[in-house]
Motif scaffolding. Structure first.
Motif, PDB file in Angstrom:
ATOM      1  N   ALA A 124       0.819  -1.211   0.000  1.00  0.00           N
ATOM      2  CA  ALA A 124       0.000   0.000   0.000  1.00  0.00           C
ATOM      3  C   ALA A 124       0.851   1.259   0.000  1.00  0.00           C
ATOM      4  O   ALA A 124       0.327   2.362  -0.163  1.00  0.00           O
ATOM      5  CB  ALA A 124      -0.918   0.004   1.222  1.00  0.00           C
ATOM      6  N   HIS A 125       2.157   1.101   0.176  1.00  0.00           N
ATOM      7  CA  HIS A 125       3.044   2.259   0.225  1.00  0.00           C
ATOM      8  C   HIS A 125       3.493   2.711  -1.165  1.00  0.00           C
ATOM      9  O   HIS A 125       4.170   3.719  -1.290  1.00  0.00           O
ATOM     10  CB  HIS A 125       4.273   1.945   1.080  1.00  0.00           C
ATOM     11  CG  HIS A 125       3.951   1.627   2.504  1.00  0.00           C
ATOM     12  ND1 HIS A 125       3.809   2.610   3.468  1.00  0.00           N
ATOM     13  CD2 HIS A 125       3.717   0.443   3.123  1.00  0.00           C
ATOM     14  CE1 HIS A 125       3.515   2.037   4.620  1.00  0.00           C
ATOM     15  NE2 HIS A 125       3.454   0.730   4.447  1.00  0.00           N
ATOM     16  N   LEU A 126       3.133   1.939  -2.181  1.00  0.00           N
ATOM     17  CA  LEU A 126       3.522   2.297  -3.543  1.00  0.00           C
ATOM     18  C   LEU A 126       2.649   3.435  -4.063  1.00  0.00           C
ATOM     19  O   LEU A 126       1.491   3.590  -3.667  1.00  0.00           O
ATOM     20  CB  LEU A 126       3.389   1.088  -4.465  1.00  0.00           C
ATOM     21  CG  LEU A 126       4.251  -0.132  -4.137  1.00  0.00           C
ATOM     22  CD1 LEU A 126       3.953  -1.263  -5.113  1.00  0.00           C
ATOM     23  CD2 LEU A 126       5.727   0.222  -4.161  1.00  0.00           C
ATOM     24  N   SER A 127       3.200   4.197  -5.004  1.00  0.00           N
ATOM     25  CA  SER A 127       2.427   5.257  -5.648  1.00  0.00           C
ATOM     26  C   SER A 127       1.409   4.655  -6.601  1.00  0.00           C
ATOM     27  O   SER A 127       1.427   3.445  -6.880  1.00  0.00           O
ATOM     28  CB  SER A 127       3.364   6.190  -6.419  1.00  0.00           C
ATOM     29  OG  SER A 127       3.948   5.501  -7.518  1.00  0.00           O
ATOM     30  N   ASP A 128       0.530   5.499  -7.121  1.00  0.00           N
ATOM     31  CA  ASP A 128      -0.461   5.027  -8.090  1.00  0.00           C
ATOM     32  C   ASP A 128       0.219   4.376  -9.281  1.00  0.00           C
ATOM     33  O   ASP A 128      -0.185   3.297  -9.735  1.00  0.00           O
ATOM     34  CB  ASP A 128      -1.334   6.193  -8.559  1.00  0.00           C
ATOM     35  CG  ASP A 128      -2.298   5.799  -9.671  1.00  0.00           C
ATOM     36  OD1 ASP A 128      -3.377   5.268  -9.369  1.00  0.00           O
ATOM     37  OD2 ASP A 128      -1.939   6.006 -10.857  1.00  0.00           O
ATOM     38  N   ALA A 129       1.250   5.014  -9.798  1.00  0.00           N
ATOM     39  CA  ALA A 129       1.945   4.469 -10.969  1.00  0.00           C
ATOM     40  C   ALA A 129       2.620   3.145 -10.636  1.00  0.00           C
ATOM     41  O   ALA A 129       2.603   2.202 -11.440  1.00  0.00           O
ATOM     42  CB  ALA A 129       2.976   5.476 -11.489  1.00  0.00           C
ATOM     43  N   GLN A 154       7.592  13.247 -17.022  1.00  0.00           N
ATOM     44  CA  GLN A 154       7.294  12.724 -15.682  1.00  0.00           C
ATOM     45  C   GLN A 154       5.989  13.310 -15.144  1.00  0.00           C
ATOM     46  O   GLN A 154       5.119  12.583 -14.643  1.00  0.00           O
ATOM     47  CB  GLN A 154       8.419  13.089 -14.713  1.00  0.00           C
ATOM     48  CG  GLN A 154       9.616  12.178 -14.708  1.00  0.00           C
ATOM     49  CD  GLN A 154      10.567  12.578 -13.599  1.00  0.00           C
ATOM     50  OE1 GLN A 154      11.517  13.329 -13.818  1.00  0.00           O
ATOM     51  NE2 GLN A 154      10.318  12.094 -12.405  1.00  0.00           N
ATOM     52  N   GLN A 155       5.871  14.628 -15.231  1.00  0.00           N
ATOM     53  CA  GLN A 155       4.681  15.297 -14.707  1.00  0.00           C
ATOM     54  C   GLN A 155       3.453  14.968 -15.545  1.00  0.00           C
ATOM     55  O   GLN A 155       2.359  14.787 -15.014  1.00  0.00           O
ATOM     56  CB  GLN A 155       4.920  16.805 -14.683  1.00  0.00           C
ATOM     57  CG  GLN A 155       6.040  17.243 -13.752  1.00  0.00           C
ATOM     58  CD  GLN A 155       6.273  18.742 -13.780  1.00  0.00           C
ATOM     59  OE1 GLN A 155       5.367  19.505 -14.082  1.00  0.00           O
ATOM     60  NE2 GLN A 155       7.482  19.166 -13.463  1.00  0.00           N
ATOM     61  N   ARG A 156       3.645  14.879 -16.838  1.00  0.00           N
ATOM     62  CA  ARG A 156       2.506  14.609 -17.736  1.00  0.00           C
ATOM     63  C   ARG A 156       1.906  13.224 -17.481  1.00  0.00           C
ATOM     64  O   ARG A 156       0.679  13.048 -17.492  1.00  0.00           O
ATOM     65  CB  ARG A 156       2.996  14.726 -19.186  1.00  0.00           C
ATOM     66  CG  ARG A 156       2.068  14.166 -20.251  1.00  0.00           C
ATOM     67  CD  ARG A 156       0.814  14.999 -20.433  1.00  0.00           C
ATOM     68  NE  ARG A 156       0.011  14.500 -21.530  1.00  0.00           N
ATOM     69  CZ  ARG A 156      -0.778  13.424 -21.475  1.00  0.00           C
ATOM     70  NH1 ARG A 156      -0.876  12.744 -20.319  1.00  0.00           N
ATOM     71  NH2 ARG A 156      -1.474  13.033 -22.521  1.00  0.00           N
ATOM     72  N   PHE A 157       2.762  12.224 -17.226  1.00  0.00           N
ATOM     73  CA  PHE A 157       2.269  10.850 -17.092  1.00  0.00           C
ATOM     74  C   PHE A 157       2.357  10.305 -15.663  1.00  0.00           C
ATOM     75  O   PHE A 157       2.021   9.140 -15.435  1.00  0.00           O
ATOM     76  CB  PHE A 157       3.045   9.932 -18.041  1.00  0.00           C
ATOM     77  CG  PHE A 157       2.737  10.171 -19.501  1.00  0.00           C
ATOM     78  CD1 PHE A 157       1.641   9.570 -20.098  1.00  0.00           C
ATOM     79  CD2 PHE A 157       3.536  11.021 -20.256  1.00  0.00           C
ATOM     80  CE1 PHE A 157       1.357   9.794 -21.440  1.00  0.00           C
ATOM     81  CE2 PHE A 157       3.250  11.253 -21.599  1.00  0.00           C
ATOM     82  CZ  PHE A 157       2.152  10.652 -22.192  1.00  0.00           C
ATOM     83  N   HIS A 158       2.813  11.127 -14.713  1.00  0.00           N
ATOM     84  CA  HIS A 158       2.866  10.730 -13.306  1.00  0.00           C
ATOM     85  C   HIS A 158       3.683   9.449 -13.104  1.00  0.00           C
ATOM     86  O   HIS A 158       3.233   8.502 -12.442  1.00  0.00           O
ATOM     87  CB  HIS A 158       1.453  10.518 -12.744  1.00  0.00           C
ATOM     88  CG  HIS A 158       0.635  11.762 -12.701  1.00  0.00           C
ATOM     89  ND1 HIS A 158      -0.273  12.027 -11.684  1.00  0.00           N
ATOM     90  CD2 HIS A 158       0.561  12.837 -13.526  1.00  0.00           C
ATOM     91  CE1 HIS A 158      -0.855  13.199 -11.910  1.00  0.00           C
ATOM     92  NE2 HIS A 158      -0.357  13.702 -13.024  1.00  0.00           N
ATOM     93  N   VAL A 159       4.873   9.404 -13.672  1.00  0.00           N
ATOM     94  CA  VAL A 159       5.756   8.249 -13.523  1.00  0.00           C
ATOM     95  C   VAL A 159       7.149   8.746 -13.143  1.00  0.00           C
ATOM     96  O   VAL A 159       7.399   9.948 -13.088  1.00  0.00           O
ATOM     97  CB  VAL A 159       5.829   7.410 -14.813  1.00  0.00           C
ATOM     98  CG1 VAL A 159       4.505   6.714 -15.089  1.00  0.00           C
ATOM     99  CG2 VAL A 159       6.241   8.268 -16.009  1.00  0.00           C
ATOM    100  N   SER A 160       8.062   7.808 -12.909  1.00  0.00           N
ATOM    101  CA  SER A 160       9.398   8.157 -12.447  1.00  0.00           C
ATOM    102  C   SER A 160      10.321   8.532 -13.604  1.00  0.00           C
ATOM    103  O   SER A 160      10.040   8.258 -14.776  1.00  0.00           O
ATOM    104  CB  SER A 160      10.006   6.979 -11.685  1.00  0.00           C
ATOM    105  OG  SER A 160      10.284   5.910 -12.583  1.00  0.00           O
ATOM    106  N   PHE A 161      11.438   9.129 -13.260  1.00  0.00           N
ATOM    107  CA  PHE A 161      12.476   9.495 -14.233  1.00  0.00           C
ATOM    108  C   PHE A 161      12.959   8.254 -14.975  1.00  0.00           C
ATOM    109  O   PHE A 161      13.075   8.258 -16.206  1.00  0.00           O
ATOM    110  CB  PHE A 161      13.642  10.168 -13.493  1.00  0.00           C
ATOM    111  CG  PHE A 161      14.673  10.786 -14.389  1.00  0.00           C
ATOM    112  CD1 PHE A 161      14.605  12.122 -14.746  1.00  0.00           C
ATOM    113  CD2 PHE A 161      15.741  10.033 -14.858  1.00  0.00           C
ATOM    114  CE1 PHE A 161      15.569  12.700 -15.567  1.00  0.00           C
ATOM    115  CE2 PHE A 161      16.716  10.594 -15.670  1.00  0.00           C
ATOM    116  CZ  PHE A 161      16.621  11.937 -16.036  1.00  0.00           C
TER     117      PHE A 161
END
Length: 489
Positions: free
Chosen positions: A238-243, A314-321
């Protein structure tokens, strides 16, 4: 409109030996090929003898006639083979007592006319290197340098290397899985930051698997996903981000709903070892999951719009570098190709834990990466994006960026992983990247002189060299010293 290699690169494309080889494998004569292409016999003859370059239209017809896509005629695969062959032949342990004086022209002809033979030779060379290293480790262990560490001698590729080589042969683009992932993302109307519930519903409805959360007492820095087939249950941290949660759900979805496509790809790879096959299935499922989060068409369009600005993506798709960089290196769909990138992930000790390339960039397989490569410097400036124009010993130039990333955490005592990410392309594509704005990219521009690694690098006057090239005789001189540690014949 696609920016193809033919339009982005002004160099003419000659594919004669490859066309002739493919024609002969099918048992066709030039007349039959000319008929199927709708070209004259003399035109086909000129193509096969490299007297005439191919146009974009002819290239597409060749791909249609022979099957597959235009990437099979790409120069990048030949460049990779040429770089690896050149590096292997510089290892004088292959021919003790004499040098292998093979000219660049001879090497090119070998790659052009007998690529299968070159690949077989390189496979044997890589196995020779592994056996040699493992023998050295065993001897060191016998004398106590490695203590009780167990070194398993093996004449076959290590599982992760064999899987990685398969992805490289595919230019890191798995067409079938990419389309299936894009179709899933479109059918579920996935939106960045709001992917989990839609994927959770799809996994339950289409695969009969429910998603639950791991106990709060579980260490969030270690376990990410656990599938329990008896209960038809996928348990996530549950500690993971949405992505991150979406990626793990999509991975499990791929292993179940796309099992046939994954099995077909594994079978096509020729991998026979069961443990390596399992690792390949996991790698292919991860590929699918990444393609779900970043659907091909939408992501490529956004990347071109922002000139491959990683932080904007990153900001557009809400994912990591790292996720953005990894996906950028896979955009090689026929008819809609992005900039061909290499991608690498390196730890602070210089170990390469991920590497793949749609370029001719030559990664070191043994002995570590070049210390002059800016990906190592990134650790000294964490979080900052560094740029570099680099030149390999064969004169090929690349433009790259490097930046550190951190994974794990979640608490003061939680374990963390620190890496440097490297992403780059041939210098001819650099102007398409926002990071190259204002830089001198001309032939006279200053470049860092790097190599594939000290073990195979031919540069004689490198002050950063850690050890001499394998198999080359040292030239000692007690009467003089310089910053260059090793002199060799």
């Amino acid at each position: 409109m696609e920016t193809t290699a033919a339009t982005a690169n002004p160099r003419k494309l000659f594919v004669g030996p490859r066309v002739r080889r493919m024609r002969e494998q099918l048992g066709w004569n030039q007349g039959l090929l000319a008929q199927r292409l709708g070209l004259s016999l003399s035109y086909v003859s000129q193509i096969e003898t490299n007297q005439r370059p191919v146009t974009a239209g002819v290239l597409l017809r060749l791909a249609e006639v022979f099957g597959g896509d235009v990437s099979q005629f790409s120069e990048e695969q030949d460049k990779r083979l040429l770089a690896e062959l050149d590096g292997a032949l510089q290892d004088r342990t292959l021919s003790p007592g004499k040098a292998m004086n093979v000219s660049a022209t001879q090497l090119s002809r070998m790659v052009e006319h007998a690529p299968e033979l070159v690949e077989s030779f390189l496979t044997l060379y890589q196995r020779h290197q592994r056996l040699k290293e493992e023998h050295e480790h065993t001897v060191a262990r016998f004398y106590g340098e490695l203590g009780s560490e167990q070194v398993r001698a093996s004449s076959v590729p290590l599982p992760h290397e064999e899987v990685r080589d398969h992805f490289n042969r595919r230019n890191n683009h798995i067409e079938t899985l990419d389309h299936l992932a894009e179709e899933l993302a479109q059918s579920l109307h996935l939106r960045p930051g709001q992917r989990v519930e839609a994927l959770r519903g799809a996994l339950l409805q289409r695969c009969g698997v429910a998603v639950e959360w791991l106990d709060a007492g579980s260490d969030p820095s270690l376990l990410l996903r656990r599938y329990e087939p008896q209960r038809r249950c996928l348990r996530l941290s549950a500690h993971l981000s949405d992505a991150q949660q979406a990626f793990q759900i999509a991975t499990q979805y791929a292993l179940l709903a796309a099992a046939d496509a994954i099995a077909a790809e594994v079978e096509d790879s020729g991998i026979s070892d069961e443990s390596t096959q399992a690792l390949a299935r996991q790698g292919l499922a991860h590929y699918f999951a990444g393609a779900v989060l970043l659907p091909y068409g939408e992501f490529l369009s956004a990347a071109r719009e922002c000139r491959y600005d990683i932080e904007w993506l990153q900001q557009r798709f809400h994912v990591s570098f790292e996720t953005v960089c990894h996906r950028l290196s896979t955009l090689q769909r026929p008819g809609a190709r992005g900039v061909p990138f290499y991608f690498v992930r390196v730890d602070q000790a210089g170990n390469i834990s991920k590497r793949q390339s749609a370029t001719a960039f030559h990664f070191a397989r043994h002995g570590g990466a070049c210390p002059l490569w800016h990906v190592h410097e990134a650790f000294a400036q964490p979080g900052r994006i560094l740029t570099q124009i680099a030149e390999m010993p064969d004169g090929s130039r690349f433009f790259g960026i490097a930046c550190t990333i951190e994974r794990g955490g979640g608490g003061y005592r939680a374990q963390r992983k620190l890496f440097a990410i490297g992403l780059g392309c041939d210098l001819t594509h650099a102007r398409e990247l926002v990071y190259a704005s204002g830089l001198d990219l001309g032939p006279s521009s200053q470049a860092a002189l790097i190599g594939p690694g000290c073990r195979v690098c031919p540069r004689e006057n490198c002050v950063q060299r850690a050890f001499p090239p394998a198999g080359k005789a040292m030239v000692p001189n007690v009467d003089s010293e310089s910053l260059v540690s090793y002199r060799f014949s």
